[in-house]
Design an enzyme around this catalytic site. Structure first.
Site, PDB file in Angstrom:
ATOM      1  N   HIS A  22     -11.097  39.322  -4.595  1.00 42.82           N
ATOM      2  CA  HIS A  22     -11.128  39.188  -6.068  1.00 42.82           C
ATOM      3  C   HIS A  22      -9.868  39.772  -6.696  1.00 42.82           C
ATOM      4  O   HIS A  22      -9.897  40.254  -7.821  1.00 42.82           O
ATOM      5  CB  HIS A  22     -12.354  39.882  -6.673  1.00 42.82           C
ATOM      6  CG  HIS A  22     -13.646  39.484  -6.037  1.00 42.82           C
ATOM      7  ND1 HIS A  22     -14.475  38.509  -6.547  1.00 42.82           N
ATOM      8  CD2 HIS A  22     -14.251  39.925  -4.903  1.00 42.82           C
ATOM      9  CE1 HIS A  22     -15.529  38.378  -5.767  1.00 42.82           C
ATOM     10  NE2 HIS A  22     -15.417  39.215  -4.757  1.00 42.82           N
ATOM     11  N   SER A  49      19.234  37.751 -14.293  1.00 44.65           N
ATOM     12  CA  SER A  49      18.870  37.245 -15.612  1.00 44.65           C
ATOM     13  C   SER A  49      20.109  37.276 -16.499  1.00 44.65           C
ATOM     14  O   SER A  49      20.977  38.124 -16.332  1.00 44.65           O
ATOM     15  CB  SER A  49      17.772  38.124 -16.203  1.00 44.65           C
ATOM     16  OG  SER A  49      17.833  38.118 -17.611  1.00 44.65           O
ATOM     17  N   TYR A  81       1.287  -8.460   3.315  1.00 46.40           N
ATOM     18  CA  TYR A  81       2.415  -7.746   2.703  1.00 46.40           C
ATOM     19  C   TYR A  81       2.409  -7.872   1.189  1.00 46.40           C
ATOM     20  O   TYR A  81       2.148  -8.938   0.648  1.00 46.40           O
ATOM     21  CB  TYR A  81       3.748  -8.287   3.246  1.00 46.40           C
ATOM     22  CG  TYR A  81       4.939  -7.630   2.579  1.00 46.40           C
ATOM     23  CD1 TYR A  81       5.381  -6.384   3.002  1.00 46.40           C
ATOM     24  CD2 TYR A  81       5.579  -8.234   1.499  1.00 46.40           C
ATOM     25  CE1 TYR A  81       6.454  -5.755   2.371  1.00 46.40           C
ATOM     26  CE2 TYR A  81       6.654  -7.614   0.864  1.00 46.40           C
ATOM     27  CZ  TYR A  81       7.082  -6.375   1.301  1.00 46.40           C
ATOM     28  OH  TYR A  81       8.130  -5.751   0.683  1.00 46.40           O
TER      29      TYR A  81
HETATM   30  N1  ARG Z   1      12.513  -4.008   1.336  1.00 51.00           N
HETATM   31  C1  ARG Z   1      11.295  -4.547   1.755  1.00 51.00           C
HETATM   32  C2  ARG Z   1      10.205  -3.484   1.881  1.00 51.00           C
HETATM   33  O1  ARG Z   1      10.513  -2.360   2.038  1.00 51.00           O
HETATM   34  C3  ARG Z   1      11.466  -5.164   3.096  1.00 51.00           C
HETATM   35  C4  ARG Z   1      10.464  -6.212   3.381  1.00 51.00           C
HETATM   36  C5  ARG Z   1      10.728  -7.373   2.504  1.00 51.00           C
HETATM   37  N2  ARG Z   1       9.782  -8.409   2.716  1.00 51.00           N
HETATM   38  C6  ARG Z   1       9.584  -9.361   1.803  1.00 51.00           C
HETATM   39  N3  ARG Z   1       8.715 -10.257   2.088  1.00 51.00           N
HETATM   40  N4  ARG Z   1      10.200  -9.360   0.662  1.00 51.00           N
HETATM   41  O2  ARG Z   1       9.066  -3.775   1.807  1.00 51.00           O
END
Ligand code: ARG
Length: 449
Positions: free
Chosen positions: A155, A277, A317
């Protein structure tokens, strides 16, 4: 000109918005990108998808580019989108047609995945070595000051005797857990996504076992869809490992700030490691530890940033993923810098040896006194009451000796066992195997020269 451009120029605003910081971030990936291409092209040749006459100049030139990267001579040109494009452009510029063949059977999507994993495993190795240094120093300090007592608090009130041996040793042991999590992150990183191409595989008969072996990965990310899903997840796991280390460092920093405070005065540092300071001439401020605490507290938010950036992304992606680099890469540098600053500071720490002699710490020995009475035959509750009343009546004059013998206590720190635990975890990384694989890739390309 972009890799994907067939004709016409890209819109400048769109280009600059979408490329963003990628040219800077991709420089971190350059070395890995070349290693990945060395493995990929050898696999293409073995699978009959690239002739020996093309493989030779490709390997030779990749080796040259590798050296240029190591010498700091590699740049990603203004009109070039990313590292993957830059390496392909360079190859095509220098060796002609063969350069245009390296991208068969892969996409920048799996290329960046493999780059990230190679890069991250290297960074994890560096982090591991930085942590080992701090760990070794903390253990050394723990041994050196094993019998120097300091107050322990609960504490934030004076509680029981502690020691510098315990204090330093506690942070060493905390790093063993952080190392476990770093090892887990390493294992997650060290799998091969190459061959997943855009995220759905390829109609070429790719030999993914071969690239897995050549690149020194433990295994491949088997399912091509999962390989792509692993982007973001891998970064999250690494950022969690970073956050653990940061949490340890942040608390260590906080303790240092507190113990340096004049009202505590438990430790000191040479004046040149403190800051002054502009108005108060007497100041010797603990700015290093404060900045470290702040930086490490920011790092603890990193897993959240990665989580938010990747939450609910559809399968496959998505360009959002690119931004992970600018969140994660600088953070690795920050944690490494903090680890080495912690070593730099602690190498110069002085601890006060006589803290518990002050009267204000009399009560810290209350439990010692109770325990001594119990050892002499009095039931605990009675001894507790007696000492409590003595304290209230101002009759408490403690003996200031502390005898703790059980494992992990002041008198029996078990630092050797903590060291063994750390050693066991560190040996689990198997860096040597990865080094051998990377060296073999370079040697193969060298042989072709
Ligand atoms: N600069 C992109 C990233 O880091 C690389 C991959 C690009 N792929 C794409 N389909 N645009 O994701």
């Amino acid at each position: 000109m972009k890799l994907w451009q067939k004709n016409g120029d890209a819109d400048a605003a769109v280009d600059s918005f979408t490329v963003g910081m990628d040219r800077e971030m991709d420089l971190f990936l350059a070395r890995a990108d070349v290693l990945g291409s060395m493995a990929h092209t050898r696999m293409l040749a073995k699978a009959g998808l690239l002739g020996e006459e093309d493989l030779r100049p490709i390997q030779k030139e990749l080796r040259t580019i590798y050296d240029e990267i190591a010498d700091g001579k590699f740049r990603i040109g203004d009109g070039v989108e990313d590292v993957h494009s830059q390496v392909e452009h360079l190859l095509t510029e220098r060796i002609g047609e063969a350069g245009k063949k390296i991208h068969s059977g892969r996409s920048r999507n799996d290329q960046v995945l493999v780059d990230l994993r190679l890069f991250l495993r290297g960074e994890i190795e560096a982090l591991c070595h930085d942590m080992e240094k701090l760990f070794g120093l903390l253990q050394e300090l723990s041994e050196k000051y094993r019998s120097v007592l300091m107050p322990g608090y609960t504490h934030m009130q004076v509680a029981m005797p502690s020691s510098f041996g315990l204090w330093f040793g506690a942070y060493a042991e905390a790093l063993t857990d952080d190392m476990q999590m770093l090892l887990a992150a390493y294992r997650v990183c060290n799998r091969n996504p190459l061959g997943s191409a855009a995220g759905y595989g390829s109609s070429f008969p790719l030999d993914r076992e071969m690239t897995t072996r050549l690149l020194g990965f433990d295994s491949m990310c088997y399912n091509v869809v999962y390989a792509q899903m692993g982007r973001g997840k891998t970064e999250r796991i690494v950022s969690q490992a970073l956050a653990n280390i940061a949490s340890t460092l942040s608390r260590l920093a906080g303790d240092n700030v507190l113990y340096l405070n004049q009202n505590f005065g438990f430790i000191s540092y040479p004046a040149e490691l403190t800051t002054g300071s502009s108005i108060m001439p007497h100041k010797k401020n603990p700015d290093v530890w404060e900045v470290m605490r702040g930086k490490c507290n920011i790092i603890q938010g990193l897993p959240n940033q990665v989580t938010l950036l990747t939450s609910n992304l559809p399968l496959g992606y998505n360009r959002d993923l690119q931004l992970l680099k600018e969140v994660l890469f600088p953070a690795i540098g920050t944690v490494r810098e903090c680890l080495s600053m912690a070593v730099y500071m602690l190498e110069n720490i002085t601890v006060r040896e006589d803290i518990l002699h002050e009267n204000m710490y009399d009560y810290i020995f209350s439990v010692e006194t109770v325990n001594r009475m119990v050892l002499d035959g009095m039931p605990f509750r009675e001894a507790y009451r007696k000492v409590g009343l003595d304290i209230e009546n101002g009759d408490f004059n403690p003996e200031r000796t502390v005898v703790h013998t059980h494992e992990g206590s002041i008198g029996n720190l078990c630092n050797d066992r903590v060291a063994a635990l750390m050693q066991q975890t560190v040996s689990g990384f198997g860096f040597d195997r990865v080094h051998r694989a990377e060296e073999a890739l370079l040697e193969y390309a060298d042989g072709i020269r």
